[in-house]
Scaffold this motif. Structure first.
Motif, PDB file in Angstrom:
ATOM      1  N   GLY A  44       0.568  -1.325   0.004  1.00 23.85           N
ATOM      2  CA  GLY A  44      -0.164  -0.505  -0.032  1.00 23.85           C
ATOM      3  C   GLY A  44       0.898   1.203   0.228  1.00 23.85           C
ATOM      4  N   ALA A  45       0.369   2.232   0.060  1.00 21.29           N
ATOM      5  CA  ALA A  45       1.252   3.595   0.942  1.00 21.29           C
ATOM      6  C   ALA A  45       2.082   3.578   1.607  1.00 21.29           C
ATOM      7  CB  ALA A  45       0.337   4.806   1.089  1.00 21.29           C
ATOM      8  N   PRO A  46       3.385   3.948   1.213  1.00 23.08           N
ATOM      9  CA  PRO A  46       4.625   3.884   1.931  1.00 23.08           C
ATOM     10  C   PRO A  46       4.240   4.211   2.520  1.00 23.08           C
ATOM     11  CG  PRO A  46       4.859   5.476  -0.276  1.00 23.08           C
ATOM     12  CD  PRO A  46       3.521   5.278   0.149  1.00 23.08           C
ATOM     13  N   GLY A  47       5.470   3.420   3.742  1.00 21.75           N
ATOM     14  CA  GLY A  47       5.112   3.549   5.090  1.00 21.75           C
ATOM     15  C   GLY A  47       4.117   2.717   6.186  1.00 21.75           C
ATOM     16  N   LYS A  48       3.225   2.820   5.523  1.00 26.91           N
ATOM     17  CA  LYS A  48       2.403   1.398   6.225  1.00 26.91           C
ATOM     18  C   LYS A  48       2.774   0.217   7.256  1.00 26.91           C
ATOM     19  CE  LYS A  48      -1.933   2.874   4.034  1.00 26.91           C
ATOM     20  NZ  LYS A  48      -3.162   2.017   4.233  1.00 26.91           N
ATOM     21  N   VAL A  49       4.063   0.226   7.258  1.00 30.01           N
ATOM     22  CA  VAL A  49       4.127  -1.233   8.203  1.00 30.01           C
ATOM     23  C   VAL A  49       4.886  -0.598   8.759  1.00 30.01           C
ATOM     24  CG1 VAL A  49       5.813  -2.789   7.976  1.00 30.01           C
ATOM     25  CG2 VAL A  49       5.427  -2.700   6.088  1.00 30.01           C
ATOM     26  N   VAL A  50       4.448  -1.474   9.818  1.00 27.12           N
ATOM     27  CA  VAL A  50       4.669  -0.919  11.407  1.00 27.12           C
ATOM     28  C   VAL A  50       5.195  -2.213  11.853  1.00 27.12           C
ATOM     29  CG1 VAL A  50       3.646  -0.224  13.824  1.00 27.12           C
ATOM     30  CG2 VAL A  50       2.646   0.469  11.795  1.00 27.12           C
ATOM     31  N   GLY A  51       6.406  -1.851  13.420  1.00 31.29           N
ATOM     32  CA  GLY A  51       7.411  -2.587  13.643  1.00 31.29           C
ATOM     33  C   GLY A  51       6.592  -2.928  14.610  1.00 31.29           C
ATOM     34  N   GLU A  67      -1.201  -2.744  13.778  1.00 31.52           N
ATOM     35  CA  GLU A  67      -0.385  -3.714  13.440  1.00 31.52           C
ATOM     36  C   GLU A  67      -1.602  -4.204  12.666  1.00 31.52           C
ATOM     37  OE1 GLU A  67       1.446  -6.200  16.774  1.00 31.52           O
ATOM     38  OE2 GLU A  67       2.333  -4.017  17.218  1.00 31.52           O
ATOM     39  N   VAL A  68      -0.692  -5.750  11.852  1.00 27.22           N
ATOM     40  CA  VAL A  68      -1.465  -6.595  10.797  1.00 27.22           C
ATOM     41  C   VAL A  68      -2.155  -7.439  11.568  1.00 27.22           C
ATOM     42  CG1 VAL A  68      -1.979  -7.702   8.873  1.00 27.22           C
ATOM     43  CG2 VAL A  68      -0.980  -5.475   8.862  1.00 27.22           C
ATOM     44  N   GLU A  69      -3.408  -7.343  11.934  1.00 27.36           N
ATOM     45  CA  GLU A  69      -3.733  -9.208  12.871  1.00 27.36           C
ATOM     46  C   GLU A  69      -4.774  -9.910  12.054  1.00 27.36           C
ATOM     47  OE1 GLU A  69      -3.117  -9.493  15.848  1.00 27.36           O
ATOM     48  OE2 GLU A  69      -1.948  -8.044  16.271  1.00 27.36           O
ATOM     49  N   PRO A  70      -4.847 -11.334  11.621  1.00 23.61           N
ATOM     50  CA  PRO A  70      -5.265 -11.955  11.128  1.00 23.61           C
ATOM     51  C   PRO A  70      -7.203 -11.646  11.549  1.00 23.61           C
ATOM     52  CG  PRO A  70      -4.243 -12.791  12.795  1.00 23.61           C
ATOM     53  CD  PRO A  70      -4.135 -11.593  13.304  1.00 23.61           C
ATOM     54  N   GLN A  71      -7.848 -12.428  10.799  1.00 20.13           N
ATOM     55  CA  GLN A  71      -9.327 -10.988  10.826  1.00 20.13           C
ATOM     56  C   GLN A  71     -10.431 -13.115  10.319  1.00 20.13           C
ATOM     57  OE1 GLN A  71      -9.996  -7.905   8.431  1.00 20.13           O
ATOM     58  NE2 GLN A  71      -8.670  -6.697   9.959  1.00 20.13           N
ATOM     59  N   VAL A  72     -11.037 -12.641  10.861  1.00 24.93           N
ATOM     60  CA  VAL A  72     -11.460 -14.114  11.311  1.00 24.93           C
ATOM     61  C   VAL A  72     -13.724 -13.442  10.263  1.00 24.93           C
ATOM     62  CG1 VAL A  72     -13.620 -16.079  11.852  1.00 24.93           C
ATOM     63  CG2 VAL A  72     -11.221 -15.216  12.729  1.00 24.93           C
ATOM     64  N   THR A  73     -13.024 -13.993   8.928  1.00 25.48           N
ATOM     65  CA  THR A  73     -14.911 -13.624   8.440  1.00 25.48           C
ATOM     66  C   THR A  73     -15.904 -14.391   8.110  1.00 25.48           C
ATOM     67  OG1 THR A  73     -13.097 -13.913   6.330  1.00 25.48           O
ATOM     68  CG2 THR A  73     -13.412 -11.585   7.273  1.00 25.48           C
ATOM     69  N   ILE A  74     -16.896 -14.428   7.968  1.00 20.99           N
ATOM     70  CA  ILE A  74     -18.425 -15.848   7.723  1.00 20.99           C
ATOM     71  C   ILE A  74     -18.903 -15.369   6.365  1.00 20.99           C
ATOM     72  CG2 ILE A  74     -19.982 -16.580   8.540  1.00 20.99           C
ATOM     73  CD1 ILE A  74     -19.383 -15.228  11.385  1.00 20.99           C
ATOM     74  N   ASP A  75     -18.181 -16.500   6.087  1.00 22.67           N
ATOM     75  CA  ASP A  75     -19.618 -16.321   4.343  1.00 22.67           C
ATOM     76  C   ASP A  75     -20.652 -17.073   4.590  1.00 22.67           C
ATOM     77  OD1 ASP A  75     -20.534 -16.884   1.745  1.00 22.67           O
ATOM     78  OD2 ASP A  75     -18.766 -18.933   1.585  1.00 22.67           O
ATOM     79  N   LYS A  76     -21.432 -15.646   4.598  1.00 25.95           N
ATOM     80  CA  LYS A  76     -22.709 -15.725   4.504  1.00 25.95           C
ATOM     81  C   LYS A  76     -23.456 -15.729   3.211  1.00 25.95           C
ATOM     82  CE  LYS A  76     -23.045 -12.954   9.177  1.00 25.95           C
ATOM     83  NZ  LYS A  76     -23.234 -11.642   9.730  1.00 25.95           N
ATOM     84  N   ASN A  77     -23.112 -15.397   2.179  1.00 23.22           N
ATOM     85  CA  ASN A  77     -23.968 -15.924   0.906  1.00 23.22           C
ATOM     86  C   ASN A  77     -24.298 -16.863   0.324  1.00 23.22           C
ATOM     87  OD1 ASN A  77     -24.324 -12.380   1.005  1.00 23.22           O
ATOM     88  ND2 ASN A  77     -21.922 -12.575   0.544  1.00 23.22           N
ATOM     89  N   SER A  78     -23.147 -17.475   0.420  1.00 26.65           N
ATOM     90  CA  SER A  78     -22.866 -18.558  -0.314  1.00 26.65           C
ATOM     91  C   SER A  78     -23.890 -20.073   0.259  1.00 26.65           C
ATOM     92  CB  SER A  78     -21.722 -19.319  -0.709  1.00 26.65           C
ATOM     93  OG  SER A  78     -21.207 -19.760   0.409  1.00 26.65           O
TER      94      SER A  78
END
Length: 124
Positions: A44-51, A67-78
């Motif tokens: 993405g844009a420069p400087g978005k990575v965070v230590g 920080e980038v964290e894992p996210q759980v998403t639910i597939d409600k459409n299929s």
């Protein structure tokens, strides 16, 4: 690598939950998003990575944002089955095998980094 291991561990739990509910009426499968979020952050844009700071005395790397964290998403459409469940056992088992390979590779990388650090600290 730590965040990737966390994501792989969370993904294993989510996939196991999907498999456990393969015959549960109206159950909607979940999945973990991490690698795509990390790539968006890196490209993405420069400087978005965070230590990640493990001690308040450490210097900031990048912006002091989230920080980038894992996210759980639910597939409600299929829908896969007549009972409105959307878990495909074959794709879940494939995802579990792929995740296990990813996890094992990450563990090997961490082990290698630890060995390198130990070698560097040895006094001859």
């Amino acid at each position: 690598m730590e965040r990737s291991l966390d994501a792989a561990s969370l993904r294993q739990a989510v996939i196991a939950n999907n498999i456990a509910n393969v015959d549960t009426p109206r159950f909607k499968r979940s999945e973990v998003q991490f690698e795509t979020l990390l790539q968006h952050s890196l490209h993405g844009a420069p400087g978005k990575v965070v230590g990640r700071r493990t001690d308040p005395r450490h210097l900031y790397i990048g912006r002091t944002g989230k920080e980038v964290e894992p996210q759980v998403t639910i597939d409600k459409n299929s829908v896969m089955n007549n009972n409105l469940n959307n878990v495909d056992i074959d794709s879940e088992m494939s995802a579990m095998a792929k995740n296990q390979l990813r996890y094992n590779t990450l563990v090997q990388q961490v082990s290698h980094e630890i060995k390198l650090a130990k070698t560097a600290m040895e006094v001859r």
